[in-house]
Design an enzyme around this catalytic site. Structure first.
Site, PDB file in Angstrom:
ATOM      1  N   ALA A 145       0.806  -1.224   0.000  1.00 27.78           N
ATOM      2  CA  ALA A 145       0.000   0.000   0.000  1.00 27.78           C
ATOM      3  C   ALA A 145       0.843   1.281   0.000  1.00 27.78           C
ATOM      4  CB  ALA A 145      -0.952  -0.007   1.194  1.00 27.78           C
ATOM      5  N   ALA A 146       1.695   1.435   1.015  1.00 31.71           N
ATOM      6  CA  ALA A 146       2.439   2.689   1.155  1.00 31.71           C
ATOM      7  C   ALA A 146       3.452   2.883   0.035  1.00 31.71           C
ATOM      8  CB  ALA A 146       3.136   2.742   2.519  1.00 31.71           C
ATOM      9  N   SER A 167       1.442  -4.708  -4.345  1.00 35.39           N
ATOM     10  CA  SER A 167       0.225  -3.902  -4.453  1.00 35.39           C
ATOM     11  C   SER A 167      -1.059  -4.714  -4.257  1.00 35.39           C
ATOM     12  CB  SER A 167       0.215  -3.233  -5.844  1.00 35.39           C
ATOM     13  OG  SER A 167      -0.861  -2.332  -5.952  1.00 35.39           O
ATOM     14  N   CYS A 217      -6.073  -6.335   3.422  1.00 36.65           N
ATOM     15  CA  CYS A 217      -7.333  -6.213   4.162  1.00 36.65           C
ATOM     16  C   CYS A 217      -8.405  -7.123   3.601  1.00 36.65           C
ATOM     17  CB  CYS A 217      -7.831  -4.773   4.077  1.00 36.65           C
ATOM     18  SG  CYS A 217      -6.514  -3.572   4.097  1.00 36.65           S
ATOM     19  N   VAL A 253      16.054  -5.596  -0.009  1.00 35.78           N
ATOM     20  CA  VAL A 253      17.078  -4.595   0.306  1.00 35.78           C
ATOM     21  C   VAL A 253      17.688  -5.045   1.621  1.00 35.78           C
ATOM     22  CG1 VAL A 253      17.556  -2.199   0.868  1.00 35.78           C
ATOM     23  CG2 VAL A 253      15.837  -2.760  -0.866  1.00 35.78           C
ATOM     24  N   ASP A 279       3.035   1.235   7.510  1.00 38.81           N
ATOM     25  CA  ASP A 279       3.150   0.461   8.748  1.00 38.81           C
ATOM     26  C   ASP A 279       4.523   0.548   9.413  1.00 38.81           C
ATOM     27  OD1 ASP A 279       0.580  -0.382   8.245  1.00 38.81           O
ATOM     28  OD2 ASP A 279       1.030  -2.521   8.364  1.00 38.81           O
TER      29      ASP A 279
HETATM   30  C1  FAD Z   1      -5.616  -9.727   7.387  1.00 38.96           C
HETATM   31  C2  FAD Z   1      -5.428  -8.257   7.402  1.00 38.96           C
HETATM   32  C3  FAD Z   1      -6.558  -7.414   7.435  1.00 38.96           C
HETATM   33  C4  FAD Z   1      -6.376  -6.048   7.456  1.00 38.96           C
HETATM   34  N1  FAD Z   1      -7.494  -5.253   7.484  1.00 38.96           N
HETATM   35  C5  FAD Z   1      -7.328  -3.910   7.436  1.00 38.96           C
HETATM   36  C6  FAD Z   1      -8.449  -3.072   7.386  1.00 38.96           C
HETATM   37  O1  FAD Z   1      -9.582  -3.554   7.413  1.00 38.96           O
HETATM   38  N2  FAD Z   1      -8.259  -1.734   7.316  1.00 38.96           N
HETATM   39  C7  FAD Z   1      -7.016  -1.186   7.279  1.00 38.96           C
HETATM   40  O2  FAD Z   1      -6.884   0.033   7.189  1.00 38.96           O
HETATM   41  N3  FAD Z   1      -5.919  -1.964   7.325  1.00 38.96           N
HETATM   42  C8  FAD Z   1      -6.059  -3.306   7.405  1.00 38.96           C
HETATM   43  N4  FAD Z   1      -4.946  -4.103   7.433  1.00 38.96           N
HETATM   44  C9  FAD Z   1      -3.621  -3.473   7.489  1.00 38.96           C
HETATM   45  C10 FAD Z   1      -3.074  -3.113   6.126  1.00 38.96           C
HETATM   46  O3  FAD Z   1      -3.041  -4.240   5.304  1.00 38.96           O
HETATM   47  C11 FAD Z   1      -1.682  -2.544   6.313  1.00 38.96           C
HETATM   48  O4  FAD Z   1      -1.760  -1.410   7.117  1.00 38.96           O
HETATM   49  C12 FAD Z   1      -1.046  -2.160   4.986  1.00 38.96           C
HETATM   50  O5  FAD Z   1      -0.853  -3.283   4.193  1.00 38.96           O
HETATM   51  C13 FAD Z   1       0.273  -1.457   5.247  1.00 38.96           C
HETATM   52  O6  FAD Z   1       0.894  -1.194   4.052  1.00 38.96           O
HETATM   53  P1  FAD Z   1       2.468  -0.953   3.991  1.00 38.96           P
HETATM   54  O7  FAD Z   1       2.763  -0.820   2.551  1.00 38.96           O
HETATM   55  O8  FAD Z   1       2.841   0.121   4.889  1.00 38.96           O
HETATM   56  O9  FAD Z   1       3.089  -2.265   4.613  1.00 38.96           O
HETATM   57  P2  FAD Z   1       3.012  -3.782   4.203  1.00 38.96           P
HETATM   58  O10 FAD Z   1       1.669  -4.137   3.698  1.00 38.96           O
HETATM   59  O11 FAD Z   1       3.509  -4.533   5.363  1.00 38.96           O
HETATM   60  O12 FAD Z   1       4.015  -3.897   3.000  1.00 38.96           O
HETATM   61  C14 FAD Z   1       5.390  -3.745   3.167  1.00 38.96           C
HETATM   62  C15 FAD Z   1       6.095  -4.446   2.045  1.00 38.96           C
HETATM   63  O13 FAD Z   1       7.470  -4.180   2.138  1.00 38.96           O
HETATM   64  C16 FAD Z   1       8.188  -5.364   1.824  1.00 38.96           C
HETATM   65  N5  FAD Z   1       9.499  -5.250   2.431  1.00 38.96           N
HETATM   66  C17 FAD Z   1       9.776  -5.118   3.746  1.00 38.96           C
HETATM   67  N6  FAD Z   1      11.104  -5.027   3.935  1.00 38.96           N
HETATM   68  C18 FAD Z   1      11.684  -5.103   2.717  1.00 38.96           C
HETATM   69  C19 FAD Z   1      13.031  -5.078   2.267  1.00 38.96           C
HETATM   70  N7  FAD Z   1      14.021  -4.941   3.121  1.00 38.96           N
HETATM   71  N8  FAD Z   1      13.258  -5.205   0.951  1.00 38.96           N
HETATM   72  C20 FAD Z   1      12.216  -5.329   0.064  1.00 38.96           C
HETATM   73  N9  FAD Z   1      10.948  -5.379   0.449  1.00 38.96           N
HETATM   74  C21 FAD Z   1      10.664  -5.250   1.759  1.00 38.96           C
HETATM   75  C22 FAD Z   1       7.315  -6.455   2.382  1.00 38.96           C
HETATM   76  O14 FAD Z   1       7.587  -7.695   1.772  1.00 38.96           O
HETATM   77  C23 FAD Z   1       5.923  -5.935   2.093  1.00 38.96           C
HETATM   78  O15 FAD Z   1       5.432  -6.399   0.850  1.00 38.96           O
HETATM   79  C24 FAD Z   1      -5.080  -5.495   7.432  1.00 38.96           C
HETATM   80  C25 FAD Z   1      -3.967  -6.334   7.402  1.00 38.96           C
HETATM   81  C26 FAD Z   1      -4.125  -7.690   7.375  1.00 38.96           C
HETATM   82  C27 FAD Z   1      -2.919  -8.553   7.358  1.00 38.96           C
HETATM   83  C1  COA Z   2      -3.189   1.420  -6.098  1.00 40.10           C
HETATM   84  C2  COA Z   2      -1.824   1.863  -5.582  1.00 40.10           C
HETATM   85  C3  COA Z   2      -0.789   1.158  -6.410  1.00 40.10           C
HETATM   86  C4  COA Z   2      -1.659   3.366  -5.695  1.00 40.10           C
HETATM   87  O1  COA Z   2      -1.503   3.772  -7.016  1.00 40.10           O
HETATM   88  P1  COA Z   2      -2.044   5.178  -7.498  1.00 40.10           P
HETATM   89  O2  COA Z   2      -1.680   5.359  -8.891  1.00 40.10           O
HETATM   90  O3  COA Z   2      -1.639   6.255  -6.556  1.00 40.10           O
HETATM   91  O4  COA Z   2      -3.615   4.985  -7.239  1.00 40.10           O
HETATM   92  P2  COA Z   2      -4.813   4.902  -8.261  1.00 40.10           P
HETATM   93  O5  COA Z   2      -4.590   4.009  -9.359  1.00 40.10           O
HETATM   94  O6  COA Z   2      -5.997   4.669  -7.371  1.00 40.10           O
HETATM   95  O7  COA Z   2      -4.843   6.382  -8.853  1.00 40.10           O
HETATM   96  C5  COA Z   2      -5.147   7.358  -8.022  1.00 40.10           C
HETATM   97  C6  COA Z   2      -4.898   8.710  -8.709  1.00 40.10           C
HETATM   98  O8  COA Z   2      -5.978   9.008  -9.589  1.00 40.10           O
HETATM   99  C7  COA Z   2      -6.653  10.147  -9.097  1.00 40.10           C
HETATM  100  N1  COA Z   2      -8.057   9.884  -9.359  1.00 40.10           N
HETATM  101  C8  COA Z   2      -8.857   8.939  -8.827  1.00 40.10           C
HETATM  102  N2  COA Z   2     -10.088   9.035  -9.347  1.00 40.10           N
HETATM  103  C9  COA Z   2     -10.064  10.050 -10.231  1.00 40.10           C
HETATM  104  C10 COA Z   2     -11.040  10.646 -11.074  1.00 40.10           C
HETATM  105  N3  COA Z   2     -12.296  10.183 -11.112  1.00 40.10           N
HETATM  106  N4  COA Z   2     -10.686  11.708 -11.827  1.00 40.10           N
HETATM  107  C11 COA Z   2      -9.440  12.198 -11.780  1.00 40.10           C
HETATM  108  N5  COA Z   2      -8.452  11.660 -11.012  1.00 40.10           N
HETATM  109  C12 COA Z   2      -8.784  10.589 -10.249  1.00 40.10           C
HETATM  110  C13 COA Z   2      -6.312  10.210  -7.639  1.00 40.10           C
HETATM  111  O9  COA Z   2      -6.443  11.523  -7.125  1.00 40.10           O
HETATM  112  C14 COA Z   2      -4.889   9.745  -7.653  1.00 40.10           C
HETATM  113  O10 COA Z   2      -4.018  10.749  -8.079  1.00 40.10           O
HETATM  114  P3  COA Z   2      -3.039  11.590  -7.103  1.00 40.10           P
HETATM  115  O11 COA Z   2      -2.467  10.652  -6.103  1.00 40.10           O
HETATM  116  O12 COA Z   2      -2.079  12.190  -8.033  1.00 40.10           O
HETATM  117  O13 COA Z   2      -3.964  12.568  -6.448  1.00 40.10           O
HETATM  118  C15 COA Z   2      -1.676   1.553  -4.073  1.00 40.10           C
HETATM  119  O14 COA Z   2      -2.669   2.267  -3.352  1.00 40.10           O
HETATM  120  C16 COA Z   2      -1.848   0.104  -3.763  1.00 40.10           C
HETATM  121  O15 COA Z   2      -0.945  -0.675  -3.953  1.00 40.10           O
HETATM  122  N6  COA Z   2      -3.020  -0.302  -3.297  1.00 40.10           N
HETATM  123  C17 COA Z   2      -3.324  -1.686  -2.998  1.00 40.10           C
HETATM  124  C18 COA Z   2      -2.899  -2.089  -1.607  1.00 40.10           C
HETATM  125  C19 COA Z   2      -3.622  -1.372  -0.523  1.00 40.10           C
HETATM  126  O16 COA Z   2      -4.095  -0.249  -0.660  1.00 40.10           O
HETATM  127  N7  COA Z   2      -3.674  -2.033   0.618  1.00 40.10           N
HETATM  128  C20 COA Z   2      -4.254  -1.453   1.796  1.00 40.10           C
HETATM  129  C21 COA Z   2      -5.634  -1.734   1.923  1.00 40.10           C
HETATM  130  S1  COA Z   2      -5.899  -3.463   2.051  1.00 40.10           S
HETATM  131 CA    CA Z   3     -10.160  -5.417   8.528  1.00 34.86          CA
END
Ligand code: FAD
Ligand code: COA
Ligand code: CA
Ligand code: FAD
Ligand code: COA
Ligand code: CA
Lengths: 561, 561
Positions: A12-13, A40, A44, A88, A289
């Site tokens: 996500a981040a 990506s 959740c 890394v 995270d």
């Molecule tokens: C079952 C489950 C349910 C969840 N439900 C919710 C929810 O309902 N709502 C919510 O807001 N959040 C929820 N979360 C939390 C959410 O998934 C996390 O907050 C989110 O994924 C965090 O994103 P992140 O990118 O910061 O970290 P991560 O998802 O932990 O991703 C970090 C990535 O970095 C990689 N990485 C780490 N170290 C290295 C390295 N040294 N070199 C290369 N790669 C590395 C890892 O392999 C990993 O892919 C849930 C999580 C789980 C597991």
């Molecule tokens: C999807 C992901 C790769 C991010 O990529 P991203 O390109 O920033 O995200 P999107 O494809 O949703 O695109 C969003 C962009 O389109 C824009 N956008 C969305 N809807 C739009 C619309 N209707 N019209 C114009 N722009 C729009 C957004 O503002 C955003 O742009 P900005 O960041 O420059 O403001 C990343 O969020 C990800 O890996 N997500 C999956 C994992 C995850 O979120 N886990 C946690 C929950 S389980």
């Molecule tokens: Ca949840």
């Protein structure tokens, strides 16, 4: 030369930071590095994949229009170069270089950066437990975990979930839906600690039990037993048979890289960042995270690892890393989950958290239908508001019930962000029509009760205190002011019945100097009874907060005289 | 002597004011006067009674536990004396006396007050129309109206609703559900004027048509025809056959009493009040539909008659009338309705309203699923954000769709109350889990798009302008960046296809100096295409706001090359 932005961690981040960095600065060269094979993905969504609610794991990694977000997608669509299966292993801040290790080829190489983004996420916090390495003791964090758990979760088996937090409960539901027998073991004396206060958590616990899940609280796991694969969980209080164990203990930020590179780690154990998501090295950002953030109510540093926050922080880190300017002020610890058909959420501080922070708090328990009560499909929700007595400022909201809990949490989150007081909350112009709420939304009513309490017009007493008084055999009157029919159907043992409509005529039958605790279904009538008794010169009247609906103890069913 | 509080009008505002006055000051003598026979009823529930969604009209007048709120109830439970069937015909501020007329007995009498609360509500604004007095030309305001309409609304008949506002639409649905043929006639060029901007209203209109209701906008009704009962509606554009006509033209505050007594009437035509709900006479308060209030965005006086506001104002008036102290700051014009399965709501200013107030506005159209897209039951909603370009302050939100529109309206209402900027809105810590929203809630995404636009990173163009350019045959490229499969299924006539993933490789095929308008399903990819083209030196690229999903004009179905 092009600006080289390297992002470590591609969920996500990291994926957000990389994508945004490239949009912000299209001339930058953005590289996203991931040690795992999947990038990506929506972690959740894992519980819903395990329960078959989501059929294909690919859905968790796809865009809303069904395109899988793989390396090729990032390259073509986002203009981001992705390296997977590559860890890394260290970073050299002096030379601005990261050392990488590609697992499959066992190849080490390095990469230079101008700006680095740490998005290394978190890992399950696993305490050392006896026989932890037996088969079928699993965690739920990544896609691989989900696939493994789904494979092992076979109907008829017995599962034990260690940890009664969000992920534990969601996983418990998923496994129950797959037909397993499920027991949740939680060390603390309630489910969802840190998210709900005990009386609110007990509403969730009741619901989970009704759905056939066993719950053991105040129960510490010591280890496991089995031959090859686990067959029991060992606790202080005895053994729990289990063919599958899921460890859901909360997560620890992945800070090894940052720590070894000498970056500042904050008081929470996560990477310290400023409001620009900058670390102690001006060329390095962190998000998601792996880093900490600021709690907007307390102003203190906290680590609340959530996907919602990871995305927001990733965007800010991506902007700053590519030469833009953005800040992220902090969070409210807003959390939510659905388990079976109950929704439970919070924003801001719970009562326990607020007290621990030294606030003198006032609280409200307010159960009510989530829509106009005459509208079909209206479902009850219970709100708990927590406020600072000195200022009337709202510190937090908890909400539990089958109705629209999320809406009230979100509106409260918005209000709390801006320091709303009880009075301001009570006058929010929320959208009303019968399919959506009562004319006075649950949140408005809760705020009115709070104002009444803060002004001394209303005096509540918590279920816990009343339970204690009953258990201690205290000399007080527990006054049920509902109708005889309601009283007959369900009640609290030891209560006296005087329906509210008859109270003004029956004042003589009550002693003026005795402590009286009034109640009804939700304590609206309990409050009106308090006002009537106050006016008639009764000296010590309070109403039971939340009435029958949020009474977390046993209720008498039937047999009310 | 006891404080005598007299309240005129016994529905939402008056019943609330009276009940609260008595709780606030139990020694006061509180009298509630109503000219009709019903009191304390949920007028908002009338459409659901008409459609049989609510079976018994008593449900609209009952407490959540099923007790009818009649005069006896108010007397016994609330300690309030109620006089029904009795009109207040005049009031003498000098002697602090109201003159009453009891209809059944044709008896006139008077009553003294120390504090008076005017809660006289509103009445349908009925313009003089030819043959207005024919049978079966009805209004919907009170319980009697509801019963009459239900009696006349018989399957197979043809109904015509005059007025395309909230009540008109809700009534149209109710009658359609009862099996009538229904036509809505609206004078203005869109449904829900004052609540939605045209492109948002057209999404509602499309939905209503799909449910078999005819809609005639820009159509002024001149009168009616029939013998004894109506059989047609006469409009500028021809006749509409109808056996039942419902006039739903909006409402006018009932200010006759106040005006004749010389109380100040505000610029909106409603009773002028200060923040304590005090009128120009310090002994007289007003609340609910009969008085005006302050718009929290513009600071101007407005008349937005709603049950939610009536209750809040009634409570404040009740407190002040009985010797307490409370204030009510104002409203945001928040409104919502469900019609068939679409939800439509707004808070703050629409684009039209904001422009009329002189703001230099920026807008966003953002359609997206209301939950994680992989979560079953996720439904689309379209948000329109309106902001002040100079400050980035959010002025208003509109939301339309089958998903959870109310949640986004409420969170935005809370934020706008506190003057939230786009940046603050985008970082709200809203509750995320897959059953409730995407990781970045619709509101967060809309705020991000807004920030992009305000900073000049994103450039949108409205559907209306693009339609105009197409109609004018302007020389520009309408670039569809979706997949070939999506393009084949549905599209906008005249568009060229280059899928986003191929765009970076096909830059050569596009002219750099021509105006290009990109789009996709929602314009997320449209925006990414804009970024890619910008970076490649294209000079005039914008994306179509909201893409296909909020395109209010005809779409090509199938046949995409
Ligand atoms: C079952 C489950 C349910 C969840 N439900 C919710 C929810 O309902 N709502 C919510 O807001 N959040 C929820 N979360 C939390 C959410 O998934 C996390 O907050 C989110 O994924 C965090 O994103 P992140 O990118 O910061 O970290 P991560 O998802 O932990 O991703 C970090 C990535 O970095 C990689 N990485 C780490 N170290 C290295 C390295 N040294 N070199 C290369 N790669 C590395 C890892 O392999 C990993 O892919 C849930 C999580 C789980 C597991
Ligand atoms: C999807 C992901 C790769 C991010 O990529 P991203 O390109 O920033 O995200 P999107 O494809 O949703 O695109 C969003 C962009 O389109 C824009 N956008 C969305 N809807 C739009 C619309 N209707 N019209 C114009 N722009 C729009 C957004 O503002 C955003 O742009 P900005 O960041 O420059 O403001 C990343 O969020 C990800 O890996 N997500 C999956 C994992 C995850 O979120 N886990 C946690 C929950 S389980
Ligand atoms: Ca949840
Ligand atoms: C069909 C319909 C649907 C609606 N839907 C919604 C909705 O979804 N959401 C929403 O917020 N609002 C809705 N409303 C509006 C809501 O019903 C009103 O805002 C609310 O009823 C106003 O309450 P009030 O007490 O101020 O005025 P009123 O309801 O108008 O009551 C005023 C009372 O005063 C009495 N009265 C007036 N003059 C005198 C006098 N001189 N002497 C004695 N009695 C007098 C009248 O008889 C009346 O009973 C809807 C209204 C209708 C008709
Ligand atoms: C119901 C009505 C008569 C108002 O009477 P009321 O006594 O103020 O309202 P309620 O019976 O809901 O009681 C509310 C009181 O109980 C309090 N209360 C509610 N739930 C409570 C709980 N769980 N614990 C303690 N107090 C509670 C409220 O704070 C309020 O007290 P306050 O005003 O002193 O703060 C008036 O709103 C009405 O006529 N409504 C129907 C018409 C209508 O609303 N139409 C518009 C929409 S269609
Ligand atoms: Ca309505």
């Amino acid at each position: 030369m092009k600006l080289r932005v390297v992002v470590i961690g591609a969920n996500a981040a990291g994926a957000k930071a990389a994508s945004k960095a490239k949009r912000m600065n299209p001339h930058a060269e953005v590289t996203l590095i991931e040690r795992g094979n999947f990038i990506s993905y929506g972690a959740c969504g894992i519980p819903y994949f395990v329960s078959d609610t989501v059929a294909d794991v690919k859905e968790l990694m796809s865009t809303p229009v069904g395109v899988v977000r793989d390396a090729a997608f990032f390259n073509k669509v986002k203009g981001v170069h992705v390296i997977t299966g590559t860890e890394v292993v260290s970073l050299d801040r002096q030379s601005r270089t990261v050392q990488l290790f590609e697992k499959e080829s066992a190849k080490a190489f390095s990469l230079e950066y101008d700006r680095l983004v740490l998005a290394t996420g978190s890992s399950p916090s696993l305490p050392p437990l006896k026989n932890r390495d037996l088969g079928n003791i699993l965690t739920v964090k990544a896609i691989e975990d989900a696939e493994l758990l789904k494979e092992r979760a076979v109907t008829g088996k017995r599962a034990c979930i260690v940890g009664g937090g969000l992920i534990g409960l969601e996983t418990a539901e998923a496994l129950r839906q797959k037909g397993l027998e499920v027991t949740i073991v939680e060390m603390r004396d309630q489910l969802l600690p840190g998210i709900l206060d005990p009386e609110m958590a007990s509403l969730v616990e009741r619901h989970i039990r009704q759905n056939g899940v066993e719950v053991e609280t105040s129960c510490r796991v010591a280890g496991f037993d089995g031959t090859g694969v686990v067959n029991k969980v060992l606790t202080e209080r005895g053994e729990i048979p289990a063919d599958v164990v899921v460890l859901a203990p909360g997560v620890t930020p992945n800070v090894k890289l940052a720590k070894e590179a000498g970056l500042e780690i904050g008081p929470t154990g996560a990477i310290a960042v400023d409001s620009r998501m900058g670390t102690s090295d001006p060329a390095i950002y962190a998000c998601g995270d792996c880093c900490e953030t600021t709690h907007l109510v307390t102003g203190k540093k906290v680590h609340v690892p959530l996907g919602s926050t990871a995305n927001k922080q990733g965007r800010v880190a991506g902007i700053n890393a590519s030469g833009g300017e953005a800040t992220f002020a902090g969070i409210l610890g807003t959390s939510i989950l659905r388990v079976f058909s109950v929704n439970a959420g919070k924003t801001g501080l719970t009562e326990s958290e607020a007290r621990a922070q030294g606030y003198d708090v006032e609280t409200v328990l307010s159960p009510a239908p989530d829509k106009a009560h005459f509208f079909p499909g209206a479902k009850p929700i219970a709100l708990k508001l927590v406020a600072d007595r000195a200022t009337g400022r709202i510190l937090g909201l908890q909400a539990v019930g089958e109705g629209a809990v999320d809406k009230r949490v979100d509106a409260a989150a918005a209000a709390i962000t801006f320091g709303a007081t009880a009075d301001q909350l009570s006058h929010l112009d929320l959208a009303y029509a019968p399919p959506y709420s009562a004319a006075m939304d649950n949140l408005i009513v809760a705020a009115d009760i709070l104002k009444n309490k803060l002004a001394g017009h209303a005096r509540g007493i918590s279920p816990r205190k009343v339970r204690q008084m009953l258990d201690d055999g205290d000399d007080f009157i527990l006054l049920d002011v509902r109708s005889p029919a309601e009283h007959a159907e369900v009640g609290i043992e030891g209560a006296t019945l005087i329906p509210l409509g008859a109270l003004r005529e029956k004042l003589e039958s009550l002693p003026k100097d005795k402590e009286i605790v009034t109640f009804c279904k939700i304590s609206l009538r309990g409050y009106e009874a308090q006002k009537i008794l106050d006016a008639a010169g009764f000296r010590d009247v309070k109403f039971l907060d939340g009435g029958i609906m949020t009474w977390p103890y046993e209720l008498r069913r039937g047999g009310g005289a």
